[in-house]
Design a protein around this motif. Sequence first.
Motif, PDB file in Angstrom:
ATOM      1  N   MET A  42       0.821  -1.218   0.000  1.00  0.00           N
ATOM      2  CA  MET A  42       0.000   0.000   0.000  1.00  0.00           C
ATOM      3  C   MET A  42       0.855   1.268   0.000  1.00  0.00           C
ATOM      4  N   SER A  56      -2.047   2.753   8.827  1.00  0.00           N
ATOM      5  CA  SER A  56      -2.079   1.291   9.000  1.00  0.00           C
ATOM      6  C   SER A  56      -3.356   0.916   9.750  1.00  0.00           C
ATOM      7  N   THR A  57      -3.757  -0.354   9.631  1.00  0.00           N
ATOM      8  CA  THR A  57      -4.917  -0.819  10.398  1.00  0.00           C
ATOM      9  C   THR A  57      -4.455  -1.358  11.742  1.00  0.00           C
ATOM     10  N   GLY A 110     -10.014  -0.253   0.778  1.00  0.00           N
ATOM     11  CA  GLY A 110      -9.543  -0.298  -0.613  1.00  0.00           C
ATOM     12  C   GLY A 110      -8.180  -0.943  -0.616  1.00  0.00           C
ATOM     13  N   VAL A 137      -4.724  -2.448  -3.331  1.00  0.00           N
ATOM     14  CA  VAL A 137      -3.621  -1.865  -4.100  1.00  0.00           C
ATOM     15  C   VAL A 137      -4.119  -1.019  -5.281  1.00  0.00           C
ATOM     16  N   LYS A 164     -12.807   1.001  10.634  1.00  0.00           N
ATOM     17  CA  LYS A 164     -12.001   0.150   9.742  1.00  0.00           C
ATOM     18  C   LYS A 164     -12.179  -1.335  10.104  1.00  0.00           C
ATOM     19  N   ASP A 210      -7.042  -8.314  11.334  1.00  0.00           N
ATOM     20  CA  ASP A 210      -8.163  -7.370  11.498  1.00  0.00           C
ATOM     21  C   ASP A 210      -9.365  -8.035  12.171  1.00  0.00           C
TER      22      ASP A 210
HETATM   23  P1  NAP Z   1       2.757  -5.217   3.483  1.00  0.00           P
HETATM   24  O1  NAP Z   1       2.851  -5.159   2.017  1.00  0.00           O
HETATM   25  O2  NAP Z   1       2.808  -6.531   4.170  1.00  0.00           O
HETATM   26  O3  NAP Z   1       3.898  -4.252   4.089  1.00  0.00           O
HETATM   27  C1  NAP Z   1       4.104  -4.185   5.471  1.00  0.00           C
HETATM   28  C2  NAP Z   1       5.041  -3.031   5.800  1.00  0.00           C
HETATM   29  O4  NAP Z   1       5.204  -2.974   7.228  1.00  0.00           O
HETATM   30  C3  NAP Z   1       6.449  -3.187   5.218  1.00  0.00           C
HETATM   31  O5  NAP Z   1       6.916  -1.908   4.864  1.00  0.00           O
HETATM   32  C4  NAP Z   1       7.222  -3.730   6.423  1.00  0.00           C
HETATM   33  O6  NAP Z   1       8.608  -3.477   6.383  1.00  0.00           O
HETATM   34  C5  NAP Z   1       6.601  -2.943   7.531  1.00  0.00           C
HETATM   35  N1  NAP Z   1       6.840  -3.526   8.853  1.00  0.00           N
HETATM   36  C6  NAP Z   1       6.319  -4.645   9.366  1.00  0.00           C
HETATM   37  N2  NAP Z   1       6.747  -4.842  10.623  1.00  0.00           N
HETATM   38  C7  NAP Z   1       7.568  -3.793  10.912  1.00  0.00           C
HETATM   39  C8  NAP Z   1       8.298  -3.392  12.063  1.00  0.00           C
HETATM   40  N3  NAP Z   1       8.289  -4.123  13.194  1.00  0.00           N
HETATM   41  N4  NAP Z   1       9.013  -2.249  12.001  1.00  0.00           N
HETATM   42  C9  NAP Z   1       9.035  -1.517  10.870  1.00  0.00           C
HETATM   43  N5  NAP Z   1       8.345  -1.815   9.751  1.00  0.00           N
HETATM   44  C10 NAP Z   1       7.620  -2.951   9.783  1.00  0.00           C
HETATM   45  O7  NAP Z   1       1.425  -4.514   4.018  1.00  0.00           O
HETATM   46  P2  NAP Z   1       0.366  -3.611   3.226  1.00  0.00           P
HETATM   47  O8  NAP Z   1      -0.488  -4.484   2.402  1.00  0.00           O
HETATM   48  O9  NAP Z   1       1.063  -2.451   2.642  1.00  0.00           O
HETATM   49  O10 NAP Z   1      -0.558  -3.134   4.464  1.00  0.00           O
HETATM   50  C11 NAP Z   1      -0.106  -2.162   5.395  1.00  0.00           C
HETATM   51  C12 NAP Z   1      -1.254  -1.867   6.359  1.00  0.00           C
HETATM   52  O11 NAP Z   1      -2.399  -1.428   5.621  1.00  0.00           O
HETATM   53  C13 NAP Z   1      -1.723  -3.053   7.194  1.00  0.00           C
HETATM   54  O12 NAP Z   1      -2.098  -2.588   8.469  1.00  0.00           O
HETATM   55  C14 NAP Z   1      -2.941  -3.551   6.443  1.00  0.00           C
HETATM   56  O13 NAP Z   1      -3.846  -4.221   7.305  1.00  0.00           O
HETATM   57  C15 NAP Z   1      -3.512  -2.246   5.927  1.00  0.00           C
HETATM   58  N6  NAP Z   1      -4.305  -2.340   4.698  1.00  0.00           N
HETATM   59  C16 NAP Z   1      -3.863  -3.079   3.643  1.00  0.00           C
HETATM   60  C17 NAP Z   1      -4.648  -3.144   2.484  1.00  0.00           C
HETATM   61  C18 NAP Z   1      -4.231  -3.963   1.303  1.00  0.00           C
HETATM   62  O14 NAP Z   1      -5.092  -4.222   0.449  1.00  0.00           O
HETATM   63  N7  NAP Z   1      -2.994  -4.380   1.175  1.00  0.00           N
HETATM   64  C19 NAP Z   1      -5.831  -2.417   2.405  1.00  0.00           C
HETATM   65  C20 NAP Z   1      -6.243  -1.634   3.483  1.00  0.00           C
HETATM   66  C21 NAP Z   1      -5.456  -1.604   4.634  1.00  0.00           C
HETATM   67  P3  NAP Z   1       9.628  -4.559   5.707  1.00  0.00           P
HETATM   68  O15 NAP Z   1       9.583  -4.251   4.243  1.00  0.00           O
HETATM   69  O16 NAP Z   1      10.914  -4.272   6.345  1.00  0.00           O
HETATM   70  O17 NAP Z   1       9.085  -5.943   6.040  1.00  0.00           O
END
Ligand code: NAP
Length: 285
Positions: free
Chosen positions: A14, A97-98, A125, A127, A173, A242
């Motif tokens: 995201m 973040s969620t 929503g 990506v 959320k 979630d």
């Molecule tokens: P993702 O692709 O799994 O990326 C996770 C991110 O969190 C990466 O940048 C990761 O860093 C970082 N991270 C995890 N643990 C960490 C820590 N201890 N310290 C520092 N950084 C850390 O996740 P995403 O899909 O982008 O989703 C991010 C958030 O948005 C989540 O809360 C998710 O529930 C929410 N969300 C996602 C979507 C979706 O469709 N994807 C939609 C709505 C909401 P590294 O690269 O170093 O691992």
Amino acid sequence: MNSVKIGWAGLGNMGTPMVKNLLNAGFSVEVFNRSRDKEHEAIEAGAQSAADLRVLAEDNDIIFVMVSDDAAVKDIFNSDTGLLSGEVSGKLFINVSTVSPDTSKLLDEWCCNKGAAFLEAPVSGSVKPAQDATLIFMIGGDAADFERAKPVLERLGKLHVHVGAAGTGSAAKLAINYLLGLNLQGLAETVLFANANGVKTEDMLTIVNEGAIGNGITKLKSASILSNNFPAAFALKHLAKDVRLATEQGMNTPLSKPLYESFTQARDSGLGDEDVMAIIKYLQR
Ligand code: NAP
């Protein structure tokens, strides 16, 4: 070039497209990701890389955080080595973040203690809406801070609902993602039941999607069901998180427990890094 300087921590599925939208809108954006190699795409698009989280906060006016879960967000904000470790008076921090409502309230308190402002702004929503800047934001925090953030948030989403104080945005959320989970589980069960009784997947998906019961998510996920290929747009482990947060927040309805168990067991069976629709693979087994 827009004069508000943006900092962004967390460049996962995201974060990266959201940063690119801000760059395209003319904002100067400085980024930090724990695994530094994942900053590459944002830097290629014009972002600067911050040396660490303290620098990211001190260099910028509005700092966004988009990481996995409550523990990650607390790591990022902490006042020893994280965003709140330097001089941050007057800055606005926005967690997109969620996380749980309680974590949001804690972050609000931490920021307030450092003379900074805080908004929670989780998004609905995935990506594609992140790329298209059509996300829906659920805002919790002071109205004045929301007004300050609006010119930036408007470049990332199509709708911004100010729900109330810190914690209410996260509650909204968790509620919408509970409904998402029910939709995905229901679609998977429907297709598998149809299959077991001689109906082809393609036919069943057409019947669902062409009728009143079809919706944005059934249409969006049909291609992955048909191809049996589930690259993560929204990783299953995040939806499992979630639904867990919703149950911890008091969700105790007839469907909440089985939904929680289904997604938790699917994650634990090794499907956590695949897309949420991989729930069908778990149910198939
Ligand atoms: P993702 O692709 O799994 O990326 C996770 C991110 O969190 C990466 O940048 C990761 O860093 C970082 N991270 C995890 N643990 C960490 C820590 N201890 N310290 C520092 N950084 C850390 O996740 P995403 O899909 O982008 O989703 C991010 C958030 O948005 C989540 O809360 C998710 O529930 C929410 N969300 C996602 C979507 C979706 O469709 N994807 C939609 C709505 C909401 P590294 O690269 O170093 O691992």
